[in-house]
Design a protein around this motif. Structure first.
Motif, PDB file in Angstrom:
ATOM      1  N   VAL A   1      84.367  81.952  46.906  1.00 42.68           N
ATOM      2  CA  VAL A   1      85.255  82.613  45.943  1.00 42.68           C
ATOM      3  C   VAL A   1      84.529  82.798  44.622  1.00 42.68           C
ATOM      4  CG1 VAL A   1      87.422  82.392  44.656  1.00 42.68           C
ATOM      5  CG2 VAL A   1      87.299  81.632  47.032  1.00 42.68           C
ATOM      6  N   ARG A   2      84.657  83.990  44.065  1.00 46.05           N
ATOM      7  CA  ARG A   2      84.139  84.309  42.737  1.00 46.05           C
ATOM      8  C   ARG A   2      85.317  84.676  41.848  1.00 46.05           C
ATOM      9  NH1 ARG A   2      80.623  84.430  47.204  1.00 46.05           N
ATOM     10  NH2 ARG A   2      78.579  85.156  46.613  1.00 46.05           N
ATOM     11  N   ASN A   3      85.243  84.330  40.584  1.00 46.35           N
ATOM     12  CA  ASN A   3      86.308  84.611  39.617  1.00 46.35           C
ATOM     13  C   ASN A   3      85.881  85.731  38.683  1.00 46.35           C
ATOM     14  OD1 ASN A   3      88.273  82.168  39.969  1.00 46.35           O
ATOM     15  ND2 ASN A   3      86.218  81.323  40.036  1.00 46.35           N
ATOM     16  N   PHE A   4      86.874  86.428  38.138  1.00 46.40           N
ATOM     17  CA  PHE A   4      86.593  87.473  37.160  1.00 46.40           C
ATOM     18  C   PHE A   4      87.798  87.662  36.248  1.00 46.40           C
ATOM     19  CE2 PHE A   4      88.284  89.701  40.889  1.00 46.40           C
ATOM     20  CZ  PHE A   4      89.250  90.530  40.339  1.00 46.40           C
ATOM     21  N   VAL A   5      87.534  88.293  35.107  1.00 41.94           N
ATOM     22  CA  VAL A   5      88.592  88.796  34.235  1.00 41.94           C
ATOM     23  C   VAL A   5      88.394  90.304  34.169  1.00 41.94           C
ATOM     24  CG1 VAL A   5      88.838  86.683  32.877  1.00 41.94           C
ATOM     25  CG2 VAL A   5      87.248  88.439  32.116  1.00 41.94           C
ATOM     26  N   PHE A   6      89.482  91.024  33.922  1.00 37.20           N
ATOM     27  CA  PHE A   6      89.367  92.473  33.822  1.00 37.20           C
ATOM     28  C   PHE A   6      90.230  92.985  32.683  1.00 37.20           C
ATOM     29  CE2 PHE A   6      92.903  91.764  36.670  1.00 37.20           C
ATOM     30  CZ  PHE A   6      93.809  92.773  36.416  1.00 37.20           C
ATOM     31  N   THR A   7      89.780  94.100  32.122  1.00 38.12           N
ATOM     32  CA  THR A   7      90.488  94.766  31.043  1.00 38.12           C
ATOM     33  C   THR A   7      90.633  96.228  31.417  1.00 38.12           C
ATOM     34  OG1 THR A   7      89.484  93.291  29.431  1.00 38.12           O
ATOM     35  CG2 THR A   7      90.463  95.299  28.580  1.00 38.12           C
TER      36      THR A   7
END
Length: 156
Positions: free
Chosen positions: A86-92
């Motif tokens: 699993v990889r995490n990210f934030v998005f805008t």
């Protein structure tokens, strides 16, 4: 006088919020997706590393989850011959064209606490979005020419 100030303050707060297009798109993108296929704008075999993570073959079949209320998400690489997990990210989300409803968004890989080690992100264009399908495009320069990577998702 106080009423006039309150009216201007309320109008300012309303105008600073997300547009209806972005709010509707966040509702649609929310949930679980599979990155089904990745195609290129030019024919041939290319050694592309996506999101500074892994290859096209590893990304195809990956599962993605978007949580728009806090602009976070995860993706899981599932191909056994790849570095799985699993990889995490934030998005805008950044609105591009209110008339068409298409927008760009920035995706930044992070750790589990939404912190980025490199502070590096990726600009992707959302070319289509429905209740069951989504397509991203990333444009890069290769040998002085534009090269487009198409990422096609299905919702499950």
């Amino acid at each position: 006088m106080k009423k006039v100030i309150l009216i201007f303050l309320a109008f300012g707060l309303i105008s600073c919020g997300s547009s209806k297009t972005i709010r509707d798109s966040k509702k649609t993108i929310k949930g679980d997706w599979t990155l089904s296929t990745i195609t290129y704008s030019k024919t041939g075999k290319y050694n592309v590393t996506l999101l500074n993570d892994t290859s096209k073959d590893c990304f195809e079949g990956s599962t993605w989850q978007f949580v728009p209320n806090n602009n976070t998400g995860t993706y899981s690489i599932n191909e056994p011959s790849c570095s799985t997990g699993v990889r995490n990210f934030v998005f805008t989300i950044q609105e591009e064209n209110a008339a068409t409803g298409l927008y760009d968004f920035l995706l930044k890989p992070t750790n589990e606490k939404s912190k980025s080690d490199t502070n590096q992100g990726f600009r992707l264009s959302l070319k289509s979005l429905s209740e069951t399908a989504m397509q991203w495009q990333q444009t890069v320069m290769v040998d002085g020419e534009y090269f487009i990577i198409n990422m096609n998702f299905t919702k499950f």
